[in-house]
Design a protein around this motif. Structure first.
Motif, PDB file in Angstrom:
ATOM      1  N   UNK A   1      37.074  37.284  42.275  1.00  0.00           N
ATOM      2  CA  UNK A   1      38.535  37.144  42.249  1.00  0.00           C
ATOM      3  C   UNK A   1      39.210  38.513  42.340  1.00  0.00           C
ATOM      4  N   UNK A   2      38.693  39.498  41.633  1.00  0.00           N
ATOM      5  CA  UNK A   2      39.277  40.840  41.622  1.00  0.00           C
ATOM      6  C   UNK A   2      39.194  41.493  43.001  1.00  0.00           C
ATOM      7  N   UNK A   3      38.029  41.421  43.651  1.00  0.00           N
ATOM      8  CA  UNK A   3      37.852  42.014  44.974  1.00  0.00           C
ATOM      9  C   UNK A   3      38.734  41.295  45.999  1.00  0.00           C
ATOM     10  N   UNK A   4      38.751  39.974  45.976  1.00  0.00           N
ATOM     11  CA  UNK A   4      39.568  39.203  46.920  1.00  0.00           C
ATOM     12  C   UNK A   4      41.050  39.531  46.748  1.00  0.00           C
ATOM     13  N   UNK A   5      41.511  39.632  45.498  1.00  0.00           N
ATOM     14  CA  UNK A   5      42.927  39.937  45.244  1.00  0.00           C
ATOM     15  C   UNK A   5      43.280  41.342  45.752  1.00  0.00           C
ATOM     16  N   UNK A   6      42.383  42.304  45.555  1.00  0.00           N
ATOM     17  CA  UNK A   6      42.640  43.676  45.999  1.00  0.00           C
ATOM     18  C   UNK A   6      42.745  43.753  47.523  1.00  0.00           C
TER      19      UNK A   6
END
Length: 143
Positions: free
Chosen positions: A133-138
């Motif tokens: 989720x963190x990588x996709x959001x970034x």
């Protein structure tokens, strides 16, 4: 002819200053055999404009030059009925193993049992749902 770099090997191939084994050419791109011939028919396609790699493409560049990928891939596939697949790839930047700093796409024909291994790795066990989720959001934030 579009802007070319006098010190670039692929620009020299485009202008005819350096030899190549051309398989396709028009006003936009030139496709020629890669001298390494990873497998028979290994071909490179370059735009007839000096663009370092995909990071430097405009949307117009992509539309103009990348439209020929299926045409070239299908011609290579048809030349040898033993071809059962093809790796179509581009190395962008030195850290991605780009050697000639002129955008180019590799078409590497594949044959059943050819033994060629394209190195990748699976790091899925290192990622949690939160990590994904963190990588996709970034990445989404950069559009």
């Amino acid at each position: 002819m579009e802007e070319l770099d006098k010190d670039c090997l692929f620009c020299k191939i485009i202008t005819g200053e350096a030899n190549s084994y051309t398989v396709f050419e028009n006003d936009d791109v030139k496709a020629f055999l890669d001298l390494s011939q990873v497998n028979p028919g290994h071909t490179l396609m370059v735009p007839k404009k000096h663009i370092t790699n995909f990071f430097d493409y405009t949307p117009e560049d992509a539309q103009r030059y990348l439209q020929y990928i299926p045409t070239i891939a299908n011609a290579i596939k048809k030349f040898d009925p033993r071809i059962t697949g093809m790796n179509i790839s581009s190395n962008n930047g030195a850290s991605a193993s780009q050697v000639v700093m002129h955008s180019h796409i590799h078409f590497i024909p594949r044959f059943e049992g050819d033994g060629l291994k394209i190195a990748t790795r699976n790091n899925a066990e290192k990622y949690t749902e939160e990590d994904y989720q963190k990588v996709a959001a970034a990445i989404r934030a950069e559009f």
